[in-house]
Scaffold this active site. Structure first.
Site, short mmCIF file in Angstrom:
data_model
loop_
_atom_site.label_atom_id
_atom_site.label_comp_id
_atom_site.label_asym_id
_atom_site.label_seq_id
_atom_site.Cartn_x
_atom_site.Cartn_y
_atom_site.Cartn_z
CB SER A 148 31.65 56.26 -2.77
OG SER A 148 30.74 55.67 -3.66
CG HIS B 172 34.69 57.36 1.01
ND1 HIS B 172 34.83 58.54 0.35
CD2 HIS B 172 34.49 56.42 0.06
CE1 HIS B 172 34.71 58.33 -0.95
NE2 HIS B 172 34.51 57.04 -1.15
CD GLU C 122 36.01 61.95 1.90
OE1 GLU C 122 36.14 63.10 1.47
OE2 GLU C 122 35.19 61.14 1.44
CG ASN D 261 34.04 60.97 -4.49
OD1 ASN D 261 35.17 60.97 -4.96
ND2 ASN D 261 33.44 59.87 -4.07
#
Ligand code: NAI
Length: 678
Positions: free
Chosen positions: A418, A439, A451, A489
């Site tokens: 991540s 991801h 992702e 994120n």
């Protein structure tokens, strides 16, 4: 048998004098109700009314699916309410024509049956459907900011209790064939080999038509409707505000105030949908639908199918990725150093299959395809290897080096990291071009996005295959650059950090979350931090704060150090009981504070602008799609970039400037704003 063919319909008259209308929309893999489809149907029905057959059966000529609904592309071309009204009235008039045919009619539903497709079937006297899990019924119009408009909101009450009917239309949820039969939505189910035979029997025997259960009369009465409507609005307000999502409220009003006379109700249905269809919410929700299709279309048309996935790391993510892949029909082997992790993952998988599949044979089949593999034998035959071990660069690199000699030459090697850049992981193998990031988000079963993280070295062909895999397992692929935090994120973290800073400044967690939900976020940032896990959030925040130089609230660190991790530990910013948030009793006002909202939203938007500027993803559309499906960003606003473009930059930049002066450099407008200033 005689047959005639239209652009989209095949019309056959069989030896029993039953007419079969087989829909096969040209240039489209699924049947959608276009203007052309309706025009032809109007012509066919007019013809049938002159030469009435023994019965009419409507079915699909596609290998998969009945009708997917109205053509959303045509919907985007609507310019004003008047035009919308004409389109809806035209569709309604054809449904009426079908409804009024003097011979029995049946919809023979051989696959998914959605929106306008279900409305068309409701205009038939009978409905029979293929008894398979892929046959699903729904009226998902609410998700596009409208409600059913082709008579669905009127005819559905002939067959269903108003509570079930309204629930289906308000949520857009789907039913499978068995549930549809139980509820009264359809008359019968049948296996494929008997489907048309059974439909013919119904048309020849003309059994009594289904009716809504008796108690429906009471619930639909003039006395009960307004009372039930109050309860429905109250329930709804917990999930969606009328100023954000007017359609469900309009639907409740429609039933509550106009139920009774079908003709009048039809007229009101058309008026209501015409009004809703031109609202910014409907336009933005249609945009979200299109963005979803854009993500799906990134995959190749007929890619090679993955059969076997090998997953290394049976923790929170690896275990759930394995479960998801099995639920999508794949075979997995799951490897971990700890037997305890493997056992826990399998138990979680069992609980998931039990809840979702229900049938014991299907559960057994799924469990057979979920193979624990402590020794890693599956590595050699897997089509894709997904690494989901601890977030530790050194250990991951060593693992890849040990895997490389064993994996198939054409196997895909993916990491679920991540936060680590792919470039920092890939050079422990002799062919670094084969490593790609996949991801997944937590919880895997609920989050629709993956992702696809491309290092500068990732082979484009590898990246494309990762996209194809994401689509194969029913997720939305979003290709991103391998920069810290990737897209989701990167944008979420400063927003959650700002929430922490607000808390430290003395604002209550309820006030902070309320400011975000009033803007349209599905949950507030504090609740989100608790749900993700404060340890996970802190770890990502630490990496991003080093990369982008922002401050992390000290409370995050003290809470994690004391084991206060959020939902999973039972206590975070909120207390959690049996997985549910305990709302603190506080005297906080129920009005959202504009300053709090500005601080949260503008940090979010400023970061989105920065990602666009740095080309973390390829286009504005992909950015909006990624943020909506990855963070839940207020869908009715159409995405952060669309929000900036529709609001205009002047007011937003002015607020950002004010925040910059009052709160410091973290609110400094990103250079990327220049691209939006007109
Ligand atoms: P976790 O701590 O729950 O599980 C990691 C598992 O890997 C443990 O069961 C451990 O025994 C096993 N493991 C460690 N080294 C191993 C090795 N050499 N061979 C085999 N097994 C080994 O971790 P979690 O949360 O599932 O995270 C895994 C990866 O997914 C990390 O890279 C993380 O950054 C990423 N990720 C985590 C998310 C989350 O919310 N937890 C979300 C998205 C990605």
């Amino acid at each position: 048998m005689s047959a005639s063919t239209y652009q989209n319909w095949i019309v056959e008259r069989d030896s029993d004098e039953i007419v079969w209308l087989r829909l096969d929309v040209h240039d489209n893999s699924a049947n959608v109700l276009t203007n052309e489809v309706f025009t032809e149907l109007q012509y066919i029905l007019t013809d049938l009314a002159k030469n009435i057959p023994v019965g009419v059966a409507i079915t699909s000529n596609k290998p998969k699916g009945f009708i997917a609904g109205a053509d959303v592309k045509e919907f985007t071309q609507i310019k004003n309410q008047q035009q919308a009204l004409e389109i809806i009235r035209f569709g309604q008039s054809i449904m009426d024509q079908l409804d009024q045919l003097p011979c029995p009619t049946i919809a023979v539903i051989n696959g998914f049956c959605m929106g306008g497709g279900l409305e068309l079937s409701l205009a038939c006297d009978y409905r029979i459907a293929l008894d398979e899990p892929s046959t699903r019924f729904s009226l998902p119009e609410i998700r596009l900011g409208i409600h059913p408009g082709y008579g669905g909101t009127v005819r559905i009450f002939r067959y269903l209790s108003p509570l079930i009917a309204m629930d289906l239309m308000l949520t857009g949820r789907s039913l499978d064939s068995r549930q549809a039969k139980k509820s009264g939505l359809i008359d019968q189910t049948a296996p494929n080999r008997l489907l048309e035979h059974s439909a013919r029997k119904i048309l020849l025997n003309k059994p009594p038509k289904r009716k809504a259960p008796r108690f429906s009369k009471l619930l639909n009465s003039g006395l009960a409707r307004p009372l039930i409507a109050i309860l429905m609005r109250k329930q709804l307000a917990k999930k969606a505000l009328p100023e954000h999502y007017p359609a469900p409220y309009a639907l409740i009003n429609h039933w509550s105030k106009h139920y009774g006379n079908e003709q009048k109700m039809l007229q009101h249905e058309a008026k209501s949908v015409a009004e809703l269809s031109t609202t910014p919410t409907a336009k933005n929700l249609v945009r979200v639908f299109m963005l979803q299709n854009e993500l799906k279309s990134l995959a190749d048309d007929h890619p090679q199918q993955v059969k076997h996935v090998h997953i290394i790391g049976a923790g929170v993510m690896g275990g759930d990725i394995a479960t998801w892949c099995v639920a999508q029909g794949l075979e997995i082997t799951l490897q971990d150093l700890k037997n305890e992790s493997l056992a826990k993952a399998k138990l979680r998988a069992y609980k998931y299959f039990k809840k979702r599949l229900k049938d014991r044979f299907l559960i057994k089949d799924a469990m057979d395809r979920f193979m624990l593999d402590a020794q890693g034998y599956g590595v050699r035959k897997a089509d894709i290897i997904i690494e989901a071990i601890f977030e530790n660069k050194k250990v991951k690199r060593e693992l890849y080096a040990s895997l490389e000699p064993k994996i198939k030459k054409d196997a895909l090697l993916a990491t679920n990291t991540s936060s680590i850049k792919i470039e920092e992981l890939c050079d422990s193998i002799s062919d670094p071009t084969r490593l790609v990031g996949l991801h997944f988000f937590n919880p895997v079963a609920k989050m629709p996005l993956i992702e696809i993280v491309n290092g500068t070295q990732t082979n484009p062909n590898v990246s494309q295959r990762a996209i194809n895999f994401a689509k194969q397992i029913g997720k939305l692929p979003l290709p991103t650059k391998s920069s810290p935090g990737f897209l989701v994120n990167r944008i979420l973290t400063p927003y959650m950090v700002e929430a922490g800073l607000l808390k430290e400044a003395g604002y209550s967690i309820m006030e902070i979350d309320l400011a975000a939900t009033t803007f349209g976020m599905p949950i507030g940032p504090i609740e989100l931090a608790d749900t993700v896990g404060l340890d996970i959030g802190l770890h990502v925040a630490e990496i991003l704060s080093t990369a982008y130089g922002f401050k992390i609230p000290s409370s995050f660190k003290t809470m994690v150090a004391s084991g206060t991790l959020g939902k999973k530990s039972g206590q975070g910013f909120y207390a959690w009981k049996n997985g549910k948030k305990v709302t603190p009793k506080s005297k906080t006002s129920t009005n959202s504070d504009t300053m709090i909202q500005n601080r949260l939203v503008l940090r979010f938007i400023n970061e989105a602008i920065a990602c666009h500027h740095e080309q973390v993803v390829e286009s504005k559309n992909l950015l909006d799609a990624g943020v909506i499906f990855g963070t839940g960003f207020a869908p009715f606003r159409g995405g952060p970039i669309h929000y900036v473009e529709s609001m205009g930059t002047a007011a937003l930049l002015e607020t950002l400037d004010m925040l910059h002066k009052n709160y410091g450099d973290r609110f400094k407008a990103d250079p990327g704003w220049h691209e939006f200033v007109t």
